[in-house]
Enzyme design. Structure first.
Site, mmCIF file in Angstrom:
data_model
loop_
_atom_site.group_PDB
_atom_site.id
_atom_site.type_symbol
_atom_site.label_atom_id
_atom_site.label_comp_id
_atom_site.label_asym_id
_atom_site.label_seq_id
_atom_site.Cartn_x
_atom_site.Cartn_y
_atom_site.Cartn_z
ATOM 1 C CG ASP A 1 34.713 62.555 13.781
ATOM 2 O OD1 ASP A 1 34.688 62.936 14.966
ATOM 3 O OD2 ASP A 1 34.323 61.435 13.424
ATOM 4 C CD GLU B 1 39.966 58.772 15.080
ATOM 5 O OE1 GLU B 1 38.980 59.506 14.908
ATOM 6 O OE2 GLU B 1 40.056 57.969 16.036
ATOM 7 C CD GLU C 1 29.844 63.182 14.129
ATOM 8 O OE1 GLU C 1 29.010 62.908 13.237
ATOM 9 O OE2 GLU C 1 29.514 63.426 15.307
ATOM 10 C CG HIS D 1 27.013 59.265 21.338
ATOM 11 N ND1 HIS D 1 27.461 60.237 20.475
ATOM 12 C CD2 HIS D 1 27.969 58.335 21.389
ATOM 13 C CE1 HIS D 1 28.664 59.891 20.036
ATOM 14 N NE2 HIS D 1 28.995 58.736 20.571
ATOM 15 N NE ARG E 1 24.226 67.602 16.473
ATOM 16 C CZ ARG E 1 24.920 67.951 17.552
ATOM 17 N NH1 ARG E 1 25.885 67.188 18.010
ATOM 18 N NH2 ARG E 1 24.655 69.076 18.198
ATOM 19 C CG HIS F 1 26.315 61.166 25.194
ATOM 20 N ND1 HIS F 1 25.950 62.493 25.263
ATOM 21 C CD2 HIS F 1 27.454 61.137 24.478
ATOM 22 C CE1 HIS F 1 26.828 63.233 24.604
ATOM 23 N NE2 HIS F 1 27.763 62.424 24.122
HETATM 24 C C1 UD1 Z 1 29.926 65.211 20.142
HETATM 25 C C2 UD1 Z 1 30.513 65.153 18.728
HETATM 26 C C3 UD1 Z 1 30.545 63.710 18.245
HETATM 27 C C4 UD1 Z 1 31.217 62.796 19.236
HETATM 28 C C5 UD1 Z 1 30.583 62.966 20.598
HETATM 29 C C6 UD1 Z 1 31.329 62.146 21.618
HETATM 30 C C7 UD1 Z 1 30.088 67.048 17.233
HETATM 31 C C8 UD1 Z 1 29.137 67.672 16.292
HETATM 32 N N1 UD1 Z 1 29.672 65.917 17.824
HETATM 33 O O1 UD1 Z 1 28.578 64.801 20.036
HETATM 34 O O2 UD1 Z 1 31.236 63.663 17.019
HETATM 35 O O3 UD1 Z 1 31.042 61.468 18.820
HETATM 36 O O4 UD1 Z 1 30.660 64.350 20.983
HETATM 37 O O5 UD1 Z 1 30.556 61.941 22.758
HETATM 38 O O6 UD1 Z 1 31.158 67.552 17.448
HETATM 39 N N2 UD1 Z 1 26.383 67.361 27.368
HETATM 40 C C9 UD1 Z 1 26.493 67.618 28.713
HETATM 41 N N3 UD1 Z 1 27.696 67.339 29.335
HETATM 42 C C10 UD1 Z 1 28.769 66.815 28.682
HETATM 43 C C11 UD1 Z 1 28.643 66.540 27.305
HETATM 44 C C12 UD1 Z 1 27.440 66.835 26.661
HETATM 45 O O7 UD1 Z 1 25.565 68.094 29.347
HETATM 46 O O8 UD1 Z 1 29.810 66.576 29.307
HETATM 47 C C13 UD1 Z 1 25.086 67.647 26.679
HETATM 48 C C14 UD1 Z 1 24.834 69.150 26.444
HETATM 49 O O9 UD1 Z 1 23.474 69.405 26.607
HETATM 50 C C15 UD1 Z 1 25.213 69.307 24.973
HETATM 51 C C16 UD1 Z 1 24.762 67.968 24.400
HETATM 52 O O10 UD1 Z 1 25.076 67.013 25.411
HETATM 53 O O11 UD1 Z 1 24.585 70.414 24.373
HETATM 54 C C17 UD1 Z 1 25.370 67.582 23.083
HETATM 55 O O12 UD1 Z 1 26.793 67.737 23.089
HETATM 56 P P1 UD1 Z 1 27.581 67.920 21.685
HETATM 57 O O13 UD1 Z 1 29.033 67.983 21.951
HETATM 58 O O14 UD1 Z 1 26.996 69.018 20.900
HETATM 59 O O15 UD1 Z 1 27.178 66.629 20.891
HETATM 60 P P2 UD1 Z 1 27.517 65.101 21.164
HETATM 61 O O16 UD1 Z 1 26.314 64.329 20.762
HETATM 62 O O17 UD1 Z 1 28.067 64.949 22.510
HETATM 63 N N1 UDP Z 2 33.772 56.100 27.215
HETATM 64 C C1 UDP Z 2 33.965 56.415 28.560
HETATM 65 N N2 UDP Z 2 32.906 56.334 29.411
HETATM 66 C C2 UDP Z 2 31.654 55.973 28.987
HETATM 67 C C3 UDP Z 2 31.473 55.681 27.617
HETATM 68 C C4 UDP Z 2 32.545 55.764 26.749
HETATM 69 O O1 UDP Z 2 35.073 56.739 28.975
HETATM 70 O O2 UDP Z 2 30.741 55.916 29.816
HETATM 71 C C5 UDP Z 2 34.932 56.222 26.299
HETATM 72 C C6 UDP Z 2 35.135 55.085 25.329
HETATM 73 O O3 UDP Z 2 35.951 54.082 25.910
HETATM 74 C C7 UDP Z 2 35.813 55.759 24.156
HETATM 75 C C8 UDP Z 2 35.216 57.137 24.178
HETATM 76 O O4 UDP Z 2 34.685 57.344 25.497
HETATM 77 O O5 UDP Z 2 37.207 55.909 24.347
HETATM 78 C C9 UDP Z 2 34.130 57.203 23.151
HETATM 79 O O6 UDP Z 2 33.389 58.355 23.344
HETATM 80 P P1 UDP Z 2 32.007 58.586 22.602
HETATM 81 O O7 UDP Z 2 31.313 57.293 22.394
HETATM 82 O O8 UDP Z 2 31.322 59.641 23.395
HETATM 83 O O9 UDP Z 2 32.467 59.228 21.230
HETATM 84 P P2 UDP Z 2 32.806 58.636 19.779
HETATM 85 O O10 UDP Z 2 33.879 57.625 19.903
HETATM 86 O O11 UDP Z 2 31.536 58.080 19.236
HETATM 87 O O12 UDP Z 2 33.225 59.841 19.012
#
Ligand code: UD1
Ligand code: UDP
Length: 375
Positions: A99, A121, A135, A212, A214, A245
């Protein structure tokens, strides 16, 4: 001999990579498939931790992540980048997961390139368009685009069929996250992250925390973390581990609310081996993560869900999870109940795991073989 089916597996965030790794492995082991991997790198460091751990070879890397990225720009970058890849070498099928923005934008690029999409999924619904945001809408849009739907549970299948998917295009597979989890959790596991060496697993009840989403950023995140801080402050038999995160909007609030709290460890995102084995050693998980809601029940660890609504109601109904809501009082109440009520705790820990048996990826492979006449 027939040409192998050319499958392009796409992911971009940490959870997609965790949950697609078993699919890449299953298809890669079958000569009926020629598998390529497209990473949008919507996440960078948190994604690279997963690709390294599972030894995933990435064929196309769009490097789409920007600091504090906004949805429109991210969506546009992925749509263009994925379209370029598909234009160069169109596969027979594109597999997307779940999603995220990656999921939606890659599925749309595949549709524009007239390549069929398989959605791993599929069929999870909160039935509220703004929660989780964005999502819930991504999932609904991808269900409309996809030709084949791999639903983790019967309920997910029913959601899809109720919305008009052909029953013969929906397979109930279980969730591939359980495949991934079972491949890394072990009682003999030794943590890599030095911070985990400082956690008193023998002497205290350890609570794992992640948050984490949004729709939880800012005020909800602040009040939920305040509830955790205040509960940890009055209970000296409890320790909290929060791998924070990388989103700066999460890190600022985490530091402000929990930075000086007693018995709370704020740590960097853990690699999947460390995190899964941390969960396995926790007394309970507090989370708004989708993946953690699925994994913790498989490890018999009760979950408190930091959301008002979940698209994963199976765990709540099975008795593995409590939906705490996002208020200060709701989080303190749920946490207090689980820490004080031994009978409730025992019931939740023993409740059956609704998300699968660790063979979801094999079922997806079988469904693809059938769809391409290779059964
Ligand atoms: C995204 C997904 C969410 C998922 C989550 C898993 C969307 C809209 N959201 O949200 O569904 O649950 O990933 O974690 O697709 N950043 C870093 N390094 C990283 C990752 C993120 O610096 O490795 C920072 C960056 O500043 C980035 C921000 O986090 O702009 C947000 O990342 P983004 O993928 O947009 O949103 P998530 O909240 O991570
Ligand atoms: N996870 C990880 N390291 C962490 C936190 C989470 O490997 O420090 C794993 C967790 O076991 C799960 C996935 O990351 O498999 C979940 O990711 P996240 O919570 O970022 O996304 P969501 O499931 O909410 O989309």
């Amino acid at each position: 001999m027939e040409e192998p089916v050319r499958a392009l597996v796409a992911f971009g965030t940490r959870p997609e990579a965790v949950k697609m790794a078993p699919v890449v492995r299953a298809l890669g082991a079958d000569p009926a498939f020629d598998v390529r991997v497209l990473s949008t790198a919507q996440h960078r460091e948190m994604l690279d931790q997963v690709t390294r751990l599972f030894g995933l070879r990435v064929d196309y890397d769009l490097d789409a992540m920007r600091g504090r990225q906004a949805l429109p720009g991210l969506t546009a970058r992925i749509l263009e980048g994925a379209s370029d890849v598909l234009g160069g070498a169109p596969p027979d099928v594109v597999l997307v997961h779940g999603d995220t923005t990656t999921t939606f934008a890659v599925a749309l690029a595949a549709f524009y390139a007239q390549v069929p999409v398989g959605h791993v999924e599929a069929g999870l619904r909160s039935h509220r368009r703004w929660e989780p945001f964005p999502e819930e809408m991504n999932r609904r849009l991808v269900s409309t685009i996809a030709t084949w739907h791999y639903a983790p549970t019967e309920r997910n299948r029913a959601n899809l069929v109720a919305e008009g998917a052909e029953a013969c295009d929906v397979w109930v597979t279980g969730n591939t996250v359980i495949d991934a989890l079972l491949s890394v959790v072990s009682p003999a596991y030794r943590f890599h992250a030095p911070e985990l060496g400082r956690v008193d697993f023998a002497g205290r009840r350890v609570i794992g925390l992640t948050c984490h989403r949004r729709e939880n950023l800012e005020a909800p995140l602040a009040r939920m973390l305040a509830a955790v801080r205040d509960e940890a402050t009055v209970r000296d038999d409890v320790e909290v581990v929060f791998p924070v995160h990388r989103n700066p909007a999460v890190r600022e609030v985490a530091e402000r609310e929990l930075g000086r709290a007693p018995r709370v460890h704020l740590v960097e995102p853990l690699d999947y081996g460390d995190f899964s084995n941390l969960m396995a050693r926790c007394s309970l998980m507090l989370t708004d993560s989708g993946g953690v809601q699925e994994e913790a029940p498989a490890l018999d660890v009760p979950v408190i869900v930091l959301r008002d609504v979940t698209e994963r109601p199976e765990a709540v109904e099975a008795g593995c999870a409590l939906l705490a809501g996002t208020t200060y009082e709701g989080v303190r109440r749920s946490l207090g109940a689980l820490l004080d009520d031994a009978a409730l705790y025992a019931r939740m820990a023993a409740a059956p795991d609704p998300y699968g048996d660790g063979h979801a990826a094999e079922r997806i492979r079988a469904a693809l073989r059938e769809a391409f006449g290779r059964a």
